[in-house]
Design an enzyme around this catalytic site. Structure first.
Site: not given
Ligand code: FAD
Length: 558
Positions: A43-44, A276, A281
Site C-alpha cells: 500500500n505504501c 483482544t 482472538i
Molecule cells: P492493511 O494493510 O490495510 O490490510 C487490511 C486488509 O484487510 C485489507 O486488504 C482489507 O481488504 C482487508 N479486510 C478488511 N476487513 C475485512 C473483512 N471483513 N474480511 C476480509 N478482509 C478484510 N505506512 C508507513 O509506515 N509508511 C508509508 O509510507 C505508508 N504509506 C502508505 C500509503 C498509502 C496510500 C496507504 C493507504 C497507507 C500507507 N501506510 C504507510 C500505512 C500502512 O500501509 C498501514 O499502516 C498498514 O498497511 C496497516 O496494515 P494492516 O494489516 O492493519 O491493514
C-alpha cells in the site's frame, strides 16, 4: 492435534502474522482471508505507482497466493469478505464475493488485521465521480485511469497528511497543477508547525497551491466534468480529480458486532500480546489502539512497521512464545519534491496535549556531512527531552539528505530509553561524504546536555512575544542587514568583548545568530561576565520557520 489459525486481512499485519505462525508451527492450518483481490501488496507504494515511479502494477505485489501456498503452505482466500464472528462456536462467517456463497469456518485462534478505511465525511457532493480515496490497488487503478484522460490538468488534494503530500508530489510528477486544502493551520499534523513549514514552502516553490486553515464544505460539478471543491471560507478550488486523504478510521465493525472491547480512541483494545478481550482472538495493525510509548496514552497510529511487528507478536503469542509488543512511537518519514521530513516520538504539541510539562527543546541546523566536502546540505533538527533527567522524548527533522539516518538513530535511542547524554557520546560512522566527526546526533546531544548541565540557558521562541528582555544578534553586520528579528540589536561576535557596556545587566539577554552556534559562544562569554544570557536555539533560521508558520505573535513595533 493441529491448530487452526484464521486471519482476517491479508496485507501488512495479517500476512506477516501468517508467515511467522508458519515458521513457528509447521503443523498449524493457516488460512488468510481478504475481501480484496490481492494479499500482501505494497500500500505504501501506491502513490508512486500513480506517479509512474513504479510503472508496473506487478511490482506492488509482495507475495501472491501461489507463493503463500508453495513457500509457506498457507491458504489464501481473496475476494472473501468475513462478515461475522460467532464467538460461541469459534467460527467466522465468510461471503465469497465472486459466487455470493456464505459459509462458516472454525478457528482455534483468530487474528483480525482489517486495517483502516479512508474517512469519507458525508459532505454535499462527496459521491461525485472524480472524487477518489486511496487504499488499495483497485483504488490506484481508478486514479491512474482518470489521469490517462488528456483533459486532466488540475487536481485538488483534500488533507495535507503523509498520504496527501505523497499524492501531491506524484501528481506534480504527472504534470498536474495541484492544490492541497488542509483544515488545520499546518501541513503534516503530527509534526510541530515550525518543522512542517519547510515542506509547505517547498511545495509552494514547486508550484503547488497550499490552502491552510480552511476545511472543505462540499463538492459541486462544474463544466467539463470538473469538480469545484468548496471550503468553509467560501473559496473554490477546481480539479479534474479530487483525492480525499483526510485520515483513516480503524475497521472495527466485525470486532464491535462480536462484542470485543473497543478502546477510547475507537480502535480494538488489545493487551501487549495483541490479544483482544476474547482469549481466542488477536488483533493487529491499523485497527487496534496502541500505547503511545512516550505519553503512555492510547493512540491510533496507522503505520506499516508497527502493523508488521504486531502481526509477528500475535503469531508468537498464538504459538506459545513469550513476546510482547512494546508500543508505538510514531516514527514516520515523507519525501516531497526533494525535501525529506521525518519524526519519531512525541512532538511538542503532543507533549502539551498530554499535559507533560517536564520537557525542553533544542533546534539546530547542522550540516549533513563535513562542511568542506562538496554538496553539503543542512538538516533542520528539533530534539525534545525531559528536563529532569535528559530522557529523549522526540525528534523531528527536515532536509535534502541524511534525515532518515538521524531520525532512525534517535528512534532507536528512544526505544532504549536513552538520554541526551547518550546522544552526546554516540559513536556513529564517519567519513567526510557521509557525516561529521561531530555528527548532527552528537551536536543535538551536546546542546541539550549543555542546557541540563547549566552551561547554557535556553530562551523559548515564544518569549519573543513579550517585552522584558534585550535581544542581541551576534551575526556580522551584513547578515544582520539582510534580515533580523524585529527589535534585535547587532553586536557581531568578534566585537562582543569590547562592547559589553551596551548590554543590559538588569535584564535577560536573548542571544541569536544565524543557526545558534555563534549565539552559544556569545552566551558563554556573557554568562561568565555576569550577564543573564539566554540562547535562542536554531537562530534566525528557526525564527523564520516559527514566524512564517504563524506561530509567533510579535507585537507591532517590535
Ligand atoms: P492493511 O494493510 O490495510 O490490510 C487490511 C486488509 O484487510 C485489507 O486488504 C482489507 O481488504 C482487508 N479486510 C478488511 N476487513 C475485512 C473483512 N471483513 N474480511 C476480509 N478482509 C478484510 N505506512 C508507513 O509506515 N509508511 C508509508 O509510507 C505508508 N504509506 C502508505 C500509503 C498509502 C496510500 C496507504 C493507504 C497507507 C500507507 N501506510 C504507510 C500505512 C500502512 O500501509 C498501514 O499502516 C498498514 O498497511 C496497516 O496494515 P494492516 O494489516 O492493519 O491493514
Amino acid at each position: 492435534m493441529s491448530k487452526r489459525i484464521l486471519i482476517v486481512g491479508g496485507v501488512a499485519g495479517g500476512a506477516s502474522c501468517a508467515a511467522r505462525a508458519r515458521r513457528l508451527d509447521e503443523n498449524a492450518e493457516i488460512i488468510l482471508f481478504d475481501r480484496g483481490p490481492h494479499v500482501s501488496f505494497a500500500n505504501c507504494g501506491l502513490p508512486y505507482y500513480i506517479g509512474n515511479v513504479i510503472p508496473e502494477e506487478s511490482k506492488l505485489i509482495v507475495a501472491d497466493p501461489k507463493l503463500f501456498q508453495e513457500r509457506f503452505n498457507i491458504q489464501t482466500r481473496v475476494k472473501s469478505d468475513v462478515i461475522a464472528i460467532h464467538r460461541e462456536t469459534s467460527e467466522i462467517e465468510v461471503r465469497d464475493l465472486e459466487t455470493g456463497r456464505l459459509y462458516r469456518e472454525k478457528y482455534d485462534a483468530l487474528v483480525l488485521s482489517p486495517g483502516a478505511a479512508p474517512v469519507r465525511p458525508p459532505l454535499p457532493g462527496i459521491d461525485l465521480p472524480g472524487i477518489y480515496t486511496l487504499r488499495n490497488i483497485p483504488d490506484s487503478q481508478k486514479i491512474r485511469q482518470a489521469l490517462e484522460r488528456k483533459d486532466v490538468t488540475r487536481a485538488v488534494i483534500v488533507g495535507g497528511g503523509f498520504i496527501g503530500l505523497e499524492m501531491a508530489e506524484n501528481l506534480v510528477r504527472r504534470g498536474l497543477h495541484v492544490t492541497i486544502v488542509e483544515m488545520l493551520g499546518q501541513l503534516l499534523p503530527p509534526l510541530d508547525p515550525e518543522m512542517a513549514y519547510p515542506i509547505q514552502k517547498r511545495l509552494c516553490d514547486g508550484g503547488v497551491n497550499v490552502s491552510l486553515g480552511d476545511g472543505v464544505a462540499g463538492f459541486e460539478p462544474i463544466t467539463g466534468g470538473r469538480i469545484a471543491v468548496q471550503t468553509k471560507s467560501g473559496a473554490l478550488h477546481e480539479g479534474d480529480v479530487v483525492i480525499l486523504s483526510i485520515g483513516v478510521r480503524p475497521e472495527t465493525s466485525l470486532a464491535k458486532s462480536a462484542g470485543l472491547e473497543i478502546g477510547e480512541r475507537g480502535g480494538i483494545r488489545v493487551n501487549p500480546q495483541m490479544q483482544t478481550s476474547d482469549a481466542k482472538i488477536w488483533a493487529v495493525g491499523d485497527a487496534v489502539e496502541v500505547r503511545d510509548a512516550i505519553t503512555g496514552q492510547w493512540a491510533l497510529i496507522p503505520l506499516a512497521g508497527p502493523a508488521n511487528r504486531q502481526g509477528r507478536a500475535a503469531a508468537d503469542a498464538i504459538c506459545g512464545r513469550d513476546s510482547t509488543f512494546r508500543g508505538v512511537q510514531g516514527t514516520a518519514i515523507c519525501g516531497v519534491l526533494g525535501l525529506t521530513v521525518a519524526m519519531t516520538g512525541a512532538s511538542e504539541k503532543a507533549l502539551k496535549r498530554a499535559g507533560i510539562s517536564d520537557y525542553e527543546k533544542v533546534h539546530l541546523h547542522p550540516n549533513q556531512h563535513a562542511g568542506y566536502f562538496p554538496g553539503v546540505k543542512s538538516i533542520g533538527l528539533k530534539l525534545l527531552f525531559r528536563k529532569s533527567d535528559g530522557r529523549i522524548l522526540g525528534a523531528q527533522a527536515y532536509g535534502e539528505e541524511g534525515v532518515d539516518k538521524r531520525i532512525d538513530v534517535i528512534a532507536m535511542a528512544i526505544q532504549k530509553e536513552s538520554t541526551v547524554f547518550d546522544l552526546e557520546e554516540a559513536e556513529l560512522c564517519y567519513a567526510p561524504q557521509y557525516g561529521a566527526a561531530k555528527d548532527p546526533i552528537n551536536l543535538a546531544g551536546m546542546i541539550a546536555a549543555n542546557i541540563l548541565r547549566g552551561e547554557m540557558e535556553p530562551a523559548s521562541w515564544e518569549a519573543l512575544e513579550g517585552n522584558g528582555f534585550q535581544l542581541l544578534d551576534v551575526r556580522d553586520a551584513e547578515d544582520f542587514a539582510q534580515g533580523h528579528i524585529p527589535r534585535a540589536q547587532n553586536i557581531p561576535l568578534p566585537e562582543l568583548r569590547q562592547r559589553l557596556g551596551e548590554i543590559a545587566k538588569d535584564k535577560d539577554v536573548c542571544v541569536c545568530c544565524g543557526i545558534g552556534q555563534r549565539a552559544y559562544y556569545a552566551c558563554r562569554i556573557l554568562r561568565q561576565r555576569g550577564f543573564r544570557a539566554l540562547h535562542l536555539s536554531g537562530g534566525y533560521k528557526t525564527f523564520l520557520s516559527y514566524r512564517d508558520a504563524g506561530c509567533l505573535k510579535l507585537k507591532t513595533g517590535q
